[in-house]
Design an enzyme around this catalytic site. Structure first.
Site, PDB file in Angstrom:
ATOM      1  CB  SER A 232      39.680  95.759  18.799  1.00 46.80           C
ATOM      2  OG  SER A 232      39.703  94.624  17.979  1.00 46.80           O
ATOM      3  CG  ASP A 459      46.482  91.771  20.467  1.00 46.16           C
ATOM      4  OD1 ASP A 459      45.744  90.928  19.920  1.00 46.16           O
ATOM      5  OD2 ASP A 459      46.111  92.912  20.753  1.00 46.16           O
ATOM      6  CG  HIS A 486      42.465  91.973  21.350  1.00 46.24           C
ATOM      7  ND1 HIS A 486      43.299  92.684  20.518  1.00 46.24           N
ATOM      8  CD2 HIS A 486      41.194  92.288  20.956  1.00 46.24           C
ATOM      9  CE1 HIS A 486      42.582  93.385  19.651  1.00 46.24           C
ATOM     10  NE2 HIS A 486      41.304  93.168  19.909  1.00 46.24           N
TER      11      HIS A 486
END
Length: 520
Positions: A232, A459, A486
């Protein structure tokens, strides 16, 4: 539920309520090669003294996580606050090491995302998720709480735990419901400066400085080159490091990446469009159930959702703790629950509970995502997320913020409170610091070895196409993962992903073009 580990779960997927500024993609300048850079030798030459982690836990989650493992060792790393003026104060970063089970060949530095996620906890989670791979046998797993985050000192602090319980952590941003003034944003900035203790420090928490910190960590760990897994926000950090220190990269795994070519506002619209896609899939799954709170007519599910959540603007739901569930908190909880398909049933149950005027389930989701302990102590995850993004983001005028709010609500109508876009305001406008970042980032890097970008087709917050673009930008390999969640690289939930990541970390072997894994 979110993916489970034997250890207490760190919500490492950067589960950020809608009221927050989601992670941006940016870059920084080349490292300083002037005389000031030579003055950093005392930081590069320091020795880490690893020992007990007893004094490193600052939240209930950290206490439970450290108590569940026996191999964790902790230390503190000293870095300058301002790299241009290294004599003007220092900050201490909390570092956790999970030693290799065999003869260590070096370290793998990990970042959990956010920004604002604890790297200490991510080291433990990654060591657990990758325990059946050669990685944990041959490499120490090392995580660091970035400057301003969690157990690092000073830590970013903008609001008391008691006030957060009463009002939630709502910073003016284009996506949330509400109206703000310049006085409101000034008050927020003043409170952050006061509680954190230094305007200078807040101005220096942006990603370029975090990348510089990571290079000091690399050297202090004894690694000639960096081996790194970031998810991320951690992909932003990894790409910024690659641009600043390409010759110091050994291997980069970038999991859940954003499109490096997008401007800040464009990225936000794209991200929330991804959440709308996940909301629609969640609603589809719900309407097949006879007791679905959104009904059985898919065409009416969005309106049904609005009918349930919009009244919270004037009349928040109640909870047994006495805390309220208002509109922005409810939307934030729903967004957090959209990060993985396994959490959708909890979102549906929370929405159903709202029809009874109760907010227990969504409050539990919100607290879990924000890392609030049962003792009422909040981590500084959300505050750090906002402030670090403020230092990285392009700041916008009120008019630009209103335009952004309109675009977001058009692309993600489940967020639309049914009110005017007027009153949107950039919560960063009064913050200290002038961003040194530019867009696009990580372009035309020379002397960078092969990298591995992982992108998941479903995602919700870092759409698949962004990972494709990042892999192409870095001229590296791409691993496509089919699924609805994710990030995946450090969770240990996919043997296919584990094998490919291990081959890359151990032997620098990248997957063939078109390589794909499928999540169960």
């Amino acid at each position: 539920m979110l993916q489970k580990h034997k250890l207490p779960a760190l919500l490492a997927a950067a589960l950020i309520p809608a009221a927050l500024l989601l992670a941006s993609c940016t870059t920084g300048p080349a490292p300083d090669t002037s005389q000031a850079a030579t003055d950093l030798s005392r930081f590069y030459d320091q020795k880490l003294r690893f020992g007990s982690c007893e004094d490193f836990a600052v939240t209930e989650l950290q206490e439970k996580t450290f108590a569940a493992v026996t191999r964790a060792e902790c230390a503190r790393l000293t870095v300058p606050i301002d790299y241009d003026h290294p004599d003007d104060g220092t900050t201490e970063l909390a570092v956790t090491r999970m030693a290799a089970s065999g003869d260590a060949q070096g370290s793998v530095v990990v970042n959990s995302g956010g920004p604002g996620g604890s790297g200490q906890l991510q080291a433990i989670i990654a060591a657990n998720g990758l325990k059946n791979t050669p990685i944990t046998e041959q490499y120490d797993i090392v995580g660091v709480d970035p400057r301003g985050v969690s157990a690092s000192s000073p830590a970013i602090d903008c609001i008391s735990d008691e006030q957060t319980d009463k009002t939630g952590l709502v910073f003016p941003a284009g996506v949330v419901q509400g109206s703000w003034t310049a006085a409101d944003t000034r008050k927020i900035a003043d409170e952050c400066i006061k509680r954190t203790g230094s305007e200078q420090f807040l101005a220096e928490v942006g990603t370029p400085n975090v990348a510089r910190d990571m290079d000091i960590l690399r050297a202090v760990l004894g690694d000639e080159k960096l081996t790194y897994i970031g998810q991320s926000y951690g992909t932003r950090l990894g790409a910024v490091y690659a641009e600043m220190f390409p010759s110091k990269v050994r291997a980069l795994v970038l999991d859940g990446a954003q499109d490096p070519t997008l401007q800040s506002a464009e990225r936000k619209v794209t991200q929330y469009a991804g959440f709308q896609r996940s909301f629609d899939l969640m609603a589809d799954a719900c309407t097949w159930q006879p007791d679905c709170v959104l009904g059985q007519d898919r065409g009416q599910a969005l309106q049904r959702f609005h009918d349930i959540v919009r009244p919270l603007i004037d009349t928040p739901a109640t909870t047994s703790s006495g805390r309220h569930m208002d509109y922005n908190t409810a939307i934030g909880a729903v967004i957090g629950g959209l990060y993985q398909s396994t959490t959708w049933p909890a979102v549906q149950a929370g929405i159903a509970e709202l029809t009874q005027g109760k907010g227990e389930t969504l409050l539990a989701l919100s607290d879990g995502f924000a890392e609030r302990g049962s003792d009422g102590v909040w981590s500084n995850y959300l505050e750090a997320n906002v402030i670090i993004n403020c230092m990285d983001e392009q700041r916008r005028t009120p008019k630009q913020e209103e335009q952004l709010r309109a675009k977001i609500w058009a692309e993600a109508p489940f967020l639309d409170p049914g009110e005017s876009v007027e009153g949107a305001r950039d919560g960063c406008e009064a913050m200290p610091g002038n961003t040194e970042l530019s867009y696009p980032y990580a372009q035309n890097i020379t002397d960078l070895p092969d990298t591995l970008t992982i992108s998941i087709t479903g995602d919700p917050t870092t759409p698949y196409g962004g990972g494709v673009t990042l892999a192409n930008t870095l001229n590296g390999a791409l691993l496509t993962v089919k699924g609805e969640q994710h990030t995946v690289a450090m969770g240990g939930t996919s043997a296919c992903v584990n094998d490919i990541v291990s081959d890359y970390i151990i032997d620098l072997k990248t997957p063939v073009q078109g390589a794909t894994c499928i999540l169960d």
